[in-house]
Motif scaffolding. Sequence first.
Motif, PDB file in Angstrom:
ATOM      1  N   UNK A 146       0.857  -1.192   0.000  1.00 36.81           N
ATOM      2  CA  UNK A 146       0.000   0.000   0.000  1.00 36.81           C
ATOM      3  C   UNK A 146       0.893   1.241   0.000  1.00 36.81           C
ATOM      4  N   UNK A 147       0.874   1.966  -1.117  1.00 35.72           N
ATOM      5  CA  UNK A 147       1.681   3.193  -1.229  1.00 35.72           C
ATOM      6  C   UNK A 147       0.854   4.386  -0.778  1.00 35.72           C
ATOM      7  N   UNK A 148       1.437   5.205   0.072  1.00 34.49           N
ATOM      8  CA  UNK A 148       0.740   6.356   0.645  1.00 34.49           C
ATOM      9  C   UNK A 148       1.597   7.610   0.470  1.00 34.49           C
ATOM     10  N   UNK A 149       1.039   8.776   0.798  1.00 34.60           N
ATOM     11  CA  UNK A 149       1.793  10.025   0.661  1.00 34.60           C
ATOM     12  C   UNK A 149       1.268  11.093   1.612  1.00 34.60           C
ATOM     13  N   UNK A 150       2.131  12.028   1.966  1.00 31.84           N
ATOM     14  CA  UNK A 150       1.769  13.257   2.680  1.00 31.84           C
ATOM     15  C   UNK A 150       0.872  12.977   3.896  1.00 31.84           C
ATOM     16  N   UNK A 151       1.376  12.156   4.789  1.00 33.14           N
ATOM     17  CA  UNK A 151       0.569  11.621   5.892  1.00 33.14           C
ATOM     18  C   UNK A 151       0.407  12.630   7.040  1.00 33.14           C
ATOM     19  N   UNK A 152      -0.794  12.672   7.592  1.00 36.16           N
ATOM     20  CA  UNK A 152      -1.026  13.426   8.829  1.00 36.16           C
ATOM     21  C   UNK A 152      -1.999  12.661   9.709  1.00 36.16           C
ATOM     22  N   UNK A 153      -1.747  12.698  11.021  1.00 33.32           N
ATOM     23  CA  UNK A 153      -2.591  11.984  11.969  1.00 33.32           C
ATOM     24  C   UNK A 153      -2.430  12.543  13.368  1.00 33.32           C
ATOM     25  N   UNK A 154      -3.183  11.981  14.272  1.00 32.03           N
ATOM     26  CA  UNK A 154      -3.245  12.490  15.649  1.00 32.03           C
ATOM     27  C   UNK A 154      -1.942  12.276  16.410  1.00 32.03           C
ATOM     28  N   UNK A 155      -1.325  11.121  16.205  1.00 34.60           N
ATOM     29  CA  UNK A 155      -0.215  10.701  17.068  1.00 34.60           C
ATOM     30  C   UNK A 155       1.142  10.963  16.410  1.00 34.60           C
ATOM     31  N   UNK A 156       1.603  12.223  16.452  1.00 36.75           N
ATOM     32  CA  UNK A 156       2.910  12.514  15.869  1.00 36.75           C
ATOM     33  C   UNK A 156       2.946  13.875  15.197  1.00 36.75           C
ATOM     34  N   UNK A 157       4.116  14.222  14.678  1.00 40.75           N
ATOM     35  CA  UNK A 157       4.282  15.498  13.994  1.00 40.75           C
ATOM     36  C   UNK A 157       3.976  15.344  12.507  1.00 40.75           C
ATOM     37  N   UNK A 158       3.492  16.421  11.904  1.00 42.74           N
ATOM     38  CA  UNK A 158       3.151  16.399  10.489  1.00 42.74           C
ATOM     39  C   UNK A 158       3.024  17.823   9.960  1.00 42.74           C
ATOM     40  N   UNK A 159       2.754  17.935   8.671  1.00 42.90           N
ATOM     41  CA  UNK A 159       2.673  19.236   8.006  1.00 42.90           C
ATOM     42  C   UNK A 159       1.555  20.101   8.592  1.00 42.90           C
ATOM     43  N   UNK A 160       0.410  19.510   8.895  1.00 43.83           N
ATOM     44  CA  UNK A 160      -0.709  20.285   9.433  1.00 43.83           C
ATOM     45  C   UNK A 160      -0.323  20.910  10.771  1.00 43.83           C
ATOM     46  N   UNK A 161       0.241  20.118  11.643  1.00 43.73           N
ATOM     47  CA  UNK A 161       0.647  20.640  12.952  1.00 43.73           C
ATOM     48  C   UNK A 161       1.725  21.714  12.816  1.00 43.73           C
ATOM     49  N   UNK A 162       2.646  21.510  11.875  1.00 41.57           N
ATOM     50  CA  UNK A 162       3.702  22.505  11.646  1.00 41.57           C
ATOM     51  C   UNK A 162       3.110  23.830  11.180  1.00 41.57           C
ATOM     52  N   UNK A 163       2.178  23.777  10.237  1.00 42.66           N
ATOM     53  CA  UNK A 163       1.555  25.005   9.739  1.00 42.66           C
ATOM     54  C   UNK A 163       0.785  25.725  10.847  1.00 42.66           C
ATOM     55  N   UNK A 164       0.060  24.980  11.647  1.00 49.70           N
ATOM     56  CA  UNK A 164      -0.704  25.602  12.738  1.00 49.70           C
ATOM     57  C   UNK A 164       0.232  26.227  13.779  1.00 49.70           C
ATOM     58  N   UNK A 165       1.356  25.567  14.018  1.00 49.73           N
ATOM     59  CA  UNK A 165       2.333  26.126  14.958  1.00 49.73           C
ATOM     60  C   UNK A 165       2.945  27.426  14.413  1.00 49.73           C
ATOM     61  N   UNK A 166       3.263  27.429  13.125  1.00 47.73           N
ATOM     62  CA  UNK A 166       3.824  28.633  12.501  1.00 47.73           C
ATOM     63  C   UNK A 166       2.827  29.787  12.513  1.00 47.73           C
ATOM     64  N   UNK A 167       1.544  29.447  12.393  1.00 49.72           N
ATOM     65  CA  UNK A 167       0.516  30.498  12.353  1.00 49.72           C
ATOM     66  C   UNK A 167       0.411  31.264  13.664  1.00 49.72           C
ATOM     67  N   UNK A 168       0.964  30.721  14.725  1.00 51.31           N
ATOM     68  CA  UNK A 168       0.912  31.390  16.028  1.00 51.31           C
ATOM     69  C   UNK A 168       1.871  32.583  16.098  1.00 51.31           C
ATOM     70  N   UNK A 169       2.897  32.568  15.242  1.00 54.44           N
ATOM     71  CA  UNK A 169       3.902  33.635  15.296  1.00 54.44           C
ATOM     72  C   UNK A 169       4.115  34.351  13.961  1.00 54.44           C
ATOM     73  N   UNK A 170       3.532  33.834  12.882  1.00 53.52           N
ATOM     74  CA  UNK A 170       3.756  34.424  11.562  1.00 53.52           C
ATOM     75  C   UNK A 170       2.426  34.767  10.888  1.00 53.52           C
TER      76      UNK A 170
END
Length: 284
Positions: A146-170
């Motif tokens: 099963x090939x997958x890409x650009x994963x995001x989920x509850x348990x861990x770091x990912x692009x969505x969490x990074x963007x939301x964190x950046x939005x707090x200061x930028x």
Amino acid sequence: MKILVTGYGGQLGYDVVREGCKRGLDMQGTTSSDLDITSELKVLEYIQKIKPDAIIHCAAYTAVDTAEDNQKICYDVNVNGTMYLAKAAKEVNAKFIYISSDYVFDGKGDFPFSEIELPSPLGYYGKTKFLGEQVVQSLLEKLYIVRISWVFGKNGNNFVKTMLRLSETKDEINVVGDQIGSPTYTFDLATLLIDLIQSDKFGIYHATNEGFCSWADFAREIFRQANVDVRVNSITTDEYPTRAVRPKNSRMSKAKLVENGFTPLPVWEDAVKRYIQVLKAEVK
């Protein structure tokens, strides 16, 4: 049905175990502290002891950039670890799902890569994931890749969490806009994997949320769903150099899922909406 899930400490493994438990299956999740998959003896002993009916192999070395400089570790986990698990699965006659990646392709062109297209990875991480595919295909018959890409989920770091964190200061950020692919919500993917493992429809599948976007598009949708005002400037891959080369085209066809009667994952925008609701609920 007893199912062993490697990589339980990661985003996908966590959701796979949770989904299986919801359905009343006997789920056993392992982390690297429970089982060192780079030790053939330990893997064989562990699998023979619990005798699973199926193994869903989510554990992997996924640090794409550092893989270029830590090739031995990457190979040990992604190739040797996979081989040892596949051999052990054969010993106990267990079904086997191997989680692979869009990085097995070279990213050329504008069309979605089909399940039967010959991989041609660009970087070392992608090479090890393709070698993992070849290893399990050489050892097993009751096999799903099963090939997958650009994963995001509850348990861990990912692009969505990074963007939301950046939005707090930028209030303005630069995001690559010439790499196109599909985000994959592990909650949705876990549902499919549990459906898949309970079938006998073996073979190679692509599994991502429906639709395509660039990383810049992805970021804009995250901010829209989170109701935060951040300007996203689309930049080129050349303007954001990385240690490992990223595939510009990560589009993958999901035709095999549909042909075999599986329900495609929801559109990626809906997945982002539901995921952000989960994150907001955790904060309350």
